[in-house]
Design a protein around this motif. Structure first.
Motif, PDB file in Angstrom:
ATOM      1  N   THR A  15       0.890  -1.312  -0.009  1.00 17.78           N
ATOM      2  CA  THR A  15       0.057   0.035  -0.029  1.00 17.78           C
ATOM      3  C   THR A  15       0.899   1.194  -0.001  1.00 17.78           C
ATOM      4  OG1 THR A  15      -0.097   0.072   2.462  1.00 17.78           O
ATOM      5  CG2 THR A  15      -1.833  -1.300   1.220  1.00 17.78           C
ATOM      6  N   ALA A  16       0.191   2.491  -0.486  1.00 19.16           N
ATOM      7  CA  ALA A  16       1.175   3.603  -0.768  1.00 19.16           C
ATOM      8  C   ALA A  16       0.226   4.686  -0.829  1.00 19.16           C
ATOM      9  CB  ALA A  16       2.082   3.472  -1.685  1.00 19.16           C
ATOM     10  N   VAL A  17       0.694   5.942  -0.357  1.00 16.22           N
ATOM     11  CA  VAL A  17      -0.128   7.288  -0.951  1.00 16.22           C
ATOM     12  C   VAL A  17       0.685   7.776  -2.040  1.00 16.22           C
ATOM     13  CG1 VAL A  17      -0.580   9.572  -0.019  1.00 16.22           C
ATOM     14  CG2 VAL A  17      -0.609   7.373   1.443  1.00 16.22           C
ATOM     15  N   VAL A  18      -0.151   7.962  -3.038  1.00 19.02           N
ATOM     16  CA  VAL A  18       0.442   8.584  -4.289  1.00 19.02           C
ATOM     17  C   VAL A  18      -0.227   9.831  -4.535  1.00 19.02           C
ATOM     18  CG1 VAL A  18       1.078   6.412  -5.326  1.00 19.02           C
ATOM     19  CG2 VAL A  18      -1.286   7.201  -5.788  1.00 19.02           C
ATOM     20  N   GLU A  19       0.628  10.696  -5.488  1.00 15.04           N
ATOM     21  CA  GLU A  19      -0.241  12.011  -5.792  1.00 15.04           C
ATOM     22  C   GLU A  19      -0.807  11.985  -7.093  1.00 15.04           C
ATOM     23  OE1 GLU A  19      -0.148  14.772  -4.005  1.00 15.04           O
ATOM     24  OE2 GLU A  19       1.018  13.971  -2.158  1.00 15.04           O
ATOM     25  N   ALA A  20      -2.111  12.315  -7.230  1.00 13.53           N
ATOM     26  CA  ALA A  20      -2.727  12.219  -8.436  1.00 13.53           C
ATOM     27  C   ALA A  20      -3.656  13.621  -8.647  1.00 13.53           C
ATOM     28  CB  ALA A  20      -3.418  11.091  -8.666  1.00 13.53           C
ATOM     29  N   ASP A  21      -3.453  14.358  -9.776  1.00 11.95           N
ATOM     30  CA  ASP A  21      -4.193  15.453  -9.942  1.00 11.95           C
ATOM     31  C   ASP A  21      -4.372  16.608  -8.778  1.00 11.95           C
ATOM     32  OD1 ASP A  21      -4.475  14.759 -12.688  1.00 11.95           O
ATOM     33  OD2 ASP A  21      -6.279  13.394 -11.948  1.00 11.95           O
ATOM     34  N   SER A  22      -3.233  16.577  -8.115  1.00  8.34           N
ATOM     35  CA  SER A  22      -3.102  17.597  -6.820  1.00  8.34           C
ATOM     36  C   SER A  22      -4.007  16.975  -5.723  1.00  8.34           C
ATOM     37  CB  SER A  22      -3.520  19.043  -7.131  1.00  8.34           C
ATOM     38  OG  SER A  22      -5.233  19.176  -7.103  1.00  8.34           O
ATOM     39  N   ARG A  23      -4.096  15.697  -5.658  1.00 13.77           N
ATOM     40  CA  ARG A  23      -4.829  14.937  -4.579  1.00 13.77           C
ATOM     41  C   ARG A  23      -4.037  13.837  -4.195  1.00 13.77           C
ATOM     42  NH1 ARG A  23      -9.116  11.005  -5.646  1.00 13.77           N
ATOM     43  NH2 ARG A  23      -9.196  10.647  -7.928  1.00 13.77           N
ATOM     44  N   ARG A  24      -4.203  13.374  -2.712  1.00 12.97           N
ATOM     45  CA  ARG A  24      -3.394  12.093  -2.593  1.00 12.97           C
ATOM     46  C   ARG A  24      -4.580  11.031  -2.715  1.00 12.97           C
ATOM     47  NH1 ARG A  24      -0.868  13.000   3.346  1.00 12.97           N
ATOM     48  NH2 ARG A  24      -3.064  13.516   3.853  1.00 12.97           N
ATOM     49  N   VAL A  25      -3.828   9.855  -3.010  1.00 11.80           N
ATOM     50  CA  VAL A  25      -4.832   8.641  -3.469  1.00 11.80           C
ATOM     51  C   VAL A  25      -3.982   7.623  -2.518  1.00 11.80           C
ATOM     52  CG1 VAL A  25      -5.417   6.929  -5.183  1.00 11.80           C
ATOM     53  CG2 VAL A  25      -5.423   9.701  -5.642  1.00 11.80           C
ATOM     54  N   PHE A  26      -5.098   6.693  -2.106  1.00 12.13           N
ATOM     55  CA  PHE A  26      -4.536   5.504  -1.333  1.00 12.13           C
ATOM     56  C   PHE A  26      -4.636   4.528  -2.445  1.00 12.13           C
ATOM     57  CE2 PHE A  26      -6.079   1.269  -0.056  1.00 12.13           C
ATOM     58  CZ  PHE A  26      -5.161   1.030   1.009  1.00 12.13           C
ATOM     59  N   GLN A  27      -3.392   3.793  -2.593  1.00 11.69           N
ATOM     60  CA  GLN A  27      -3.259   2.724  -3.472  1.00 11.69           C
ATOM     61  C   GLN A  27      -2.890   1.268  -2.903  1.00 11.69           C
ATOM     62  OE1 GLN A  27       0.304   2.585  -6.353  1.00 11.69           O
ATOM     63  NE2 GLN A  27      -1.356   3.437  -7.699  1.00 11.69           N
ATOM     64  N   ALA A  32     -13.061  15.123  -3.005  1.00 13.57           N
ATOM     65  CA  ALA A  32     -12.638  13.971  -3.769  1.00 13.57           C
ATOM     66  C   ALA A  32     -13.279  12.756  -3.228  1.00 13.57           C
ATOM     67  CB  ALA A  32     -11.290  13.534  -3.894  1.00 13.57           C
ATOM     68  N   LEU A  33     -13.677  12.341  -1.821  1.00 13.10           N
ATOM     69  CA  LEU A  33     -14.197  11.213  -1.162  1.00 13.10           C
ATOM     70  C   LEU A  33     -15.463  10.700  -1.715  1.00 13.10           C
ATOM     71  CD1 LEU A  33     -13.356  11.737   2.480  1.00 13.10           C
ATOM     72  CD2 LEU A  33     -12.147  10.436   0.837  1.00 13.10           C
ATOM     73  N   SER A  34     -15.724   9.611  -2.023  1.00  9.79           N
ATOM     74  CA  SER A  34     -16.990   9.078  -2.359  1.00  9.79           C
ATOM     75  C   SER A  34     -17.722   9.191  -1.099  1.00  9.79           C
ATOM     76  CB  SER A  34     -16.743   7.573  -2.347  1.00  9.79           C
ATOM     77  OG  SER A  34     -18.220   6.947  -2.282  1.00  9.79           O
ATOM     78  N   GLU A  35     -19.307   9.467  -1.306  1.00  9.01           N
ATOM     79  CA  GLU A  35     -20.163   9.496  -0.400  1.00  9.01           C
ATOM     80  C   GLU A  35     -20.114   8.372   0.651  1.00  9.01           C
ATOM     81  OE1 GLU A  35     -24.496   9.065  -1.353  1.00  9.01           O
ATOM     82  OE2 GLU A  35     -23.836   8.746  -3.484  1.00  9.01           O
ATOM     83  N   ALA A  50      -6.978   7.251  14.803  1.00  7.57           N
ATOM     84  CA  ALA A  50      -7.789   7.601  13.699  1.00  7.57           C
ATOM     85  C   ALA A  50      -8.128   6.321  12.685  1.00  7.57           C
ATOM     86  CB  ALA A  50      -6.692   8.417  13.063  1.00  7.57           C
ATOM     87  N   PHE A  51      -9.129   6.560  12.200  1.00  9.25           N
ATOM     88  CA  PHE A  51     -10.020   5.612  11.404  1.00  9.25           C
ATOM     89  C   PHE A  51     -10.515   5.985  10.117  1.00  9.25           C
ATOM     90  CE2 PHE A  51     -14.126   3.793  10.488  1.00  9.25           C
ATOM     91  CZ  PHE A  51     -13.949   2.233  10.654  1.00  9.25           C
ATOM     92  N   ALA A  52     -10.499   5.204   8.972  1.00  8.23           N
ATOM     93  CA  ALA A  52     -11.030   5.360   8.031  1.00  8.23           C
ATOM     94  C   ALA A  52     -11.772   4.286   7.065  1.00  8.23           C
ATOM     95  CB  ALA A  52     -10.001   6.356   6.950  1.00  8.23           C
ATOM     96  N   HIS A  53     -12.935   4.428   6.599  1.00  6.05           N
ATOM     97  CA  HIS A  53     -13.524   3.293   5.918  1.00  6.05           C
ATOM     98  C   HIS A  53     -13.518   3.773   4.409  1.00  6.05           C
ATOM     99  CE1 HIS A  53     -17.237   0.287   5.680  1.00  6.05           C
ATOM    100  NE2 HIS A  53     -16.394   0.367   4.636  1.00  6.05           N
ATOM    101  N   VAL A  54     -12.711   3.147   3.627  1.00  4.27           N
ATOM    102  CA  VAL A  54     -12.924   3.544   2.216  1.00  4.27           C
ATOM    103  C   VAL A  54     -13.193   2.352   1.224  1.00  4.27           C
ATOM    104  CG1 VAL A  54     -11.213   5.531   2.380  1.00  4.27           C
ATOM    105  CG2 VAL A  54     -10.365   3.606   1.939  1.00  4.27           C
TER     106      VAL A  54
END
Length: 551
Positions: free
Chosen positions: A223-235, A335-338, A275-279
């Motif tokens: 897993t990594a954090v990548v930059e895409a179109d000026s936003r951060r993406v979890f990959q 940019a987050l999904s609902e 800290a917690f996230a569900h994506v």
């Protein structure tokens, strides 16, 4: 800290169990006709092996309960006959027993209930894989070795005596020829017996090597954090290095959506679980999944990603991820999904010390309430200062209230009225719960389809065609209005039916219950998720779990 995280990752990979982590038992809460049923199945860690099955029927008058295994590969036609479960003495509506799981892979336990209210069936998915090797106790090994040596010598001397001493008449003595014949036959017997022992040892080593090859090995991913179109993406990229194609094949192209998503990913900051996230990462290709990264604080995160194969085999991919502070301010939330959400809360070892902010909640515990960010709140029924018992099945009951203290009826979120993530403080236990239980609904649907299929051998779809059809289905779901999508998911999963008078099926009230049994003692944090006014809300609760002997 790096050494600490390496130990955590090693621990997680060593206990990563097929679906979820460190919690192999499966609980199901279901309505089978008029019978309200709670089922618990504890699968074996060695296949073939026996799974422990417990059934509690809350209402109705059941007279007979039976269970049989159904394997995805062979289906209903290849399943054995059912075995009866025994009534529990003094326990009304309670039945217990075992079911043999003989085949490795995606399996299920079909429960049949017969009573005055009729005959009903339900199926609960079970992932049957070997995760352990049994070692012989040292003392027993030495004892068996001595006995084996004695039998070996006895066999040789018996064969030698059969052509010499055994042929003598009373008063006769061995001649030189017979002595020579005895030694020749004993030599031949030694060679033959040694060859037999060598053949048996080679067979055993070959069988043991094959068994080790089929031991469950969790999927690995980077897993990594990548930059895409000026936003951060979890990959997330699945690692297929040294992948055994016989075991895995093209399974990544035949994943099926669960609750309308191809993957559910949870990120939890360690060591405080604060800290917690569900994506829900989208599939970019068979190995790559991506989602917008929430505005999480920097730190080290445990990552758990749930997927389900076409056969109903559910797996959790585990990794650790370092999230650095963003290089420049970005509108990440837009940019987050609902359906994606995140919170920050107080650390596990420092209750009440949480930085204030829009997505901050304060942890509660049994008997207390946790306030969501919109002012509504949840109360976990229980006693705040009494530890729960490891290995004991519980109904984790949460009452939901509006900000004005009136009862709140949660809205469906991904086809369910609530979600919960249970984590042990060291990350060695992780499970994603629903009011229906700890199993994958997609896996249950796969088995229901397989049972209705009369084929003796499962037909596997063409990977590329199947993947494209699933991607089109997911795109269609994403394009639906939220209400229509939730109604579709509820009906697709069979949990609820939507009529003019409301929802029928599983109870829809202000209380949300999650059946679960904590696998071992320790400190746990529970992240509760509901939906209200079309917003996903997350709360957190802490609880201590103790061994039964210490209570």
């Amino acid at each position: 800290m790096k050494k600490y995280l390496s130990l955590i990752l090693l621990l997680l990979q060593s206990v990563a169990s097929h679906a979820h982590v460190g919690s192999s038992g499966v609980q199901m809460q279901a309505q089978a006709g008029v019978y309200k049923v709670l089922v618990s199945v504890t699968p074996p860690d060695v296949i073939p092996g026996t799974a422990q099955v417990s059934v509690f029927i809350e209402n109705g008058e059941p007279q007979k309960v039976s269970v049989r295994p159904i394997y995805f590969y062979s289906g209903d036609k290849g399943a054995p006959t059912a075995d009866p479960l025994s009534p529990v003495a003094g326990g009304k509506g309670q039945f217990q027993g075992i079911v043999w799981l003989m085949e490795w892979g995606s399996s299920s336990a079909q429960i049949t209930i017969e009573g005055k209210q009729g005959k009903e069936e339900l199926i609960i998915p079970v992932v049957a894989v070997s995760t352990a090797e049994r070692s012989m106790p040292k003392g027993l090994g030495i004892g068996l070795g001595i006995v084996g040596l004695l039998l070996f010598l006895l066999m040789i001397t018996t064969i030698g005596a059969s052509v010499s001493d055994g042929l003598l008449k009373p008063g006769q003595s061995l001649t030189a020829a017979r002595k020579r014949k005895r030694w020749i036959n004993m030599g031949i017997a030694t060679v033959v017996c040694s060859l037999i022992l060598y053949g048996g040892s080679s067979w055993w080593d070959s069988w043991a090597a094959e068994y080790r090859q089929w031991l469950y090995k969790p999927l690995n991913a980077k897993t990594a954090v990548v930059e895409a179109d000026s936003r951060r993406v979890f990959q997330l990229k699945i690692d297929t290095t040294n992948w055994d194609r016989r075991l895995k094949g093209s399974m990544l192209s035949t994943l099926i959506p669960d609750h309308g998503k191809i993957m559910h990913t949870f990120l939890v900051r360690t060591p405080g679980l604060d800290a917690f996230a569900h994506v829900h990462p989208d599939r970019k290709d068979s190995l790559t999944f991506e989602a917008a990264l929430p505005d999480l604080p920097a730190g080290k995160y445990l990552v758990y990603s749930d997927i389900v194969q076409y056969s109903g085999f559910a797996e959790t991919i585990v990794d650790t991820l370092v999230i650095d502070p963003p290089k420049a301010p970005a509108k990440v939330l837009a940019a987050l999904s609902e359906d994606d959400t995140y919170i920050t809360t107080d650390p596990l070892d420092a209750p009440g010390r949480a930085p204030m902010g829009e997505n901050v909640v304060i942890c509660g515990k049994p008997g207390t309430k946790t306030v969501f960010k919109d002012g509504s709140y949840a109360i976990w029924e229980g006693k705040p200062d009494k530890p729960l018992e490891a290995g004991k099945p519980y109904q984790l009951n949460f009452e939901i209230y509006n900000p004005d203290n009136s009862p709140c009826f949660p809205e469906p979120y991904l086809g369910m009225l609530g979600h919960a993530v249970v984590m042990r403080s060291d990350g060695s236990v992780y499970i994603h719960l629903h009011p229906s239980g700890s199993y994958s609904v997609a896996a249950e649907q796969s088995f229901e389809s397989r049972i209705s299929d009369t084929a003796h051998v499962a037909k596997w779809p063409k990977p590329d065609v199947f993947r494209d059809s699933i991607d089109r289905h997911l795109a269609k779901l994403a394009a639906m209005p939220t209400v229509d999508r939730e109604i579709f998911l509820m009906q697709e999963m069979g949990m609820y039916k939507v009529t003019e008078s409301g929802m029928t099926g599983m109870e829809h009230g202000t209380r949300i219950s999650f059946p679960y049994s904590f696998p071992k003692s320790g400190r746990y944090r529970i992240f509760l998720q509901i939906k209200r006014n079309e917003k996903v809300l997350t709360g957190a609760f802490d609880v201590k779990v103790a061994d039964p002997a210490t209570l």
